[in-house]
Design an enzyme around this catalytic site. Structure first.
Site, PDB file in Angstrom:
ATOM      1  N   CYS A 189       0.827  -1.215   0.000  1.00 33.10           N
ATOM      2  CA  CYS A 189       0.000   0.000   0.000  1.00 33.10           C
ATOM      3  C   CYS A 189       0.864   1.268   0.000  1.00 33.10           C
ATOM      4  O   CYS A 189       1.611   1.514   0.939  1.00 33.10           O
ATOM      5  CB  CYS A 189      -0.906  -0.062   1.233  1.00 33.10           C
ATOM      6  SG  CYS A 189      -1.678   1.479   1.705  1.00 33.10           S
ATOM      7  N   CYS A 230       0.161   3.734   2.862  1.00 35.16           N
ATOM      8  CA  CYS A 230       0.656   3.147   4.121  1.00 35.16           C
ATOM      9  C   CYS A 230       2.155   3.424   4.272  1.00 35.16           C
ATOM     10  O   CYS A 230       2.631   3.747   5.366  1.00 35.16           O
ATOM     11  CB  CYS A 230       0.425   1.632   4.146  1.00 35.16           C
ATOM     12  SG  CYS A 230      -1.307   1.130   4.012  1.00 35.16           S
TER      13      CYS A 230
END
Length: 121
Positions: free
Chosen positions: A41, A44
Site C-alpha cells: 500500500c 501506508c
C-alpha cells in the site's frame, strides 16, 4: 521506541480479547494507535515514517501498533477494515475511534493531544 507489530494473538493479549469480551474493554496501560496496513500500500508507506516519529515523540505516553492486514485477516475483518491505511485510536477511557485514510502528522498530533492524552478533570 518504535512502532510495534501486532499479531492477532498479541492483540487479544495487549488490546482486547474480542473472542471472550462483548464490550470494549481496553487491556493496555497507555493510550494506543493501531495502524492497519499492507506492505504493498503506497499511502501506508507514506504514513509509516510519521508513525515512527510519533512513537519516539510520545514515548512513555502512547503506544503505536501496526497490524499487517494481509497476515492478520481475522483481525482486519473483526474491525471491518475495508480500506488501508485505517487507524484505530484507543483512549484509556471510552470507545476507540476508527479513521480510514492516510493522515498528515498534524492530524495525528491533534487526535493524540485532544482525544488520547486528555486527563479526566
Amino acid at each position: 521506541m518504535t512502532t510495534i507489530k501486532l499479531t492477532t494473538e498479541d492483540f487479544k493479549e495487549k488490546v482486547l480479547d474480542y473472542t471472550t469480551q462483548q464490550e470494549w474493554n481496553y487491556q493496555g496501560t497507555q493510550p494506543a494507535i493501531i495502524d492497519f496496513y499492507a506492505d504493498w500500500c503506497g499511502p501506508c508507506k507514506m504514513v509509516a515514517p510519521v508513525l515512527e516519529e510519533l512513537a519516539k515523540e510520545y514515548e512513555g505516553k502512547l503506544i503505536i501498533y501496526k497490524v499487517d492486514t494481509e497476515k492478520e485477516q481475522e483481525l482486519a475483518s473483526v474491525f471491518g477494515i475495508r480500506s488501508i491505511p485505517t487507524f484505530l485510536f484507543i483512549p484509556m477511557e471510552g470507545k476507540p475511534m476508527l479513521q480510514p485514510g492516510a493522515l498528515p502528522k498534524n492530524a495525528f498530533k491533534q487526535v493524540i493531544e485532544e482525544r488520547l492524552l486528555v486527563t479526566e478533570k
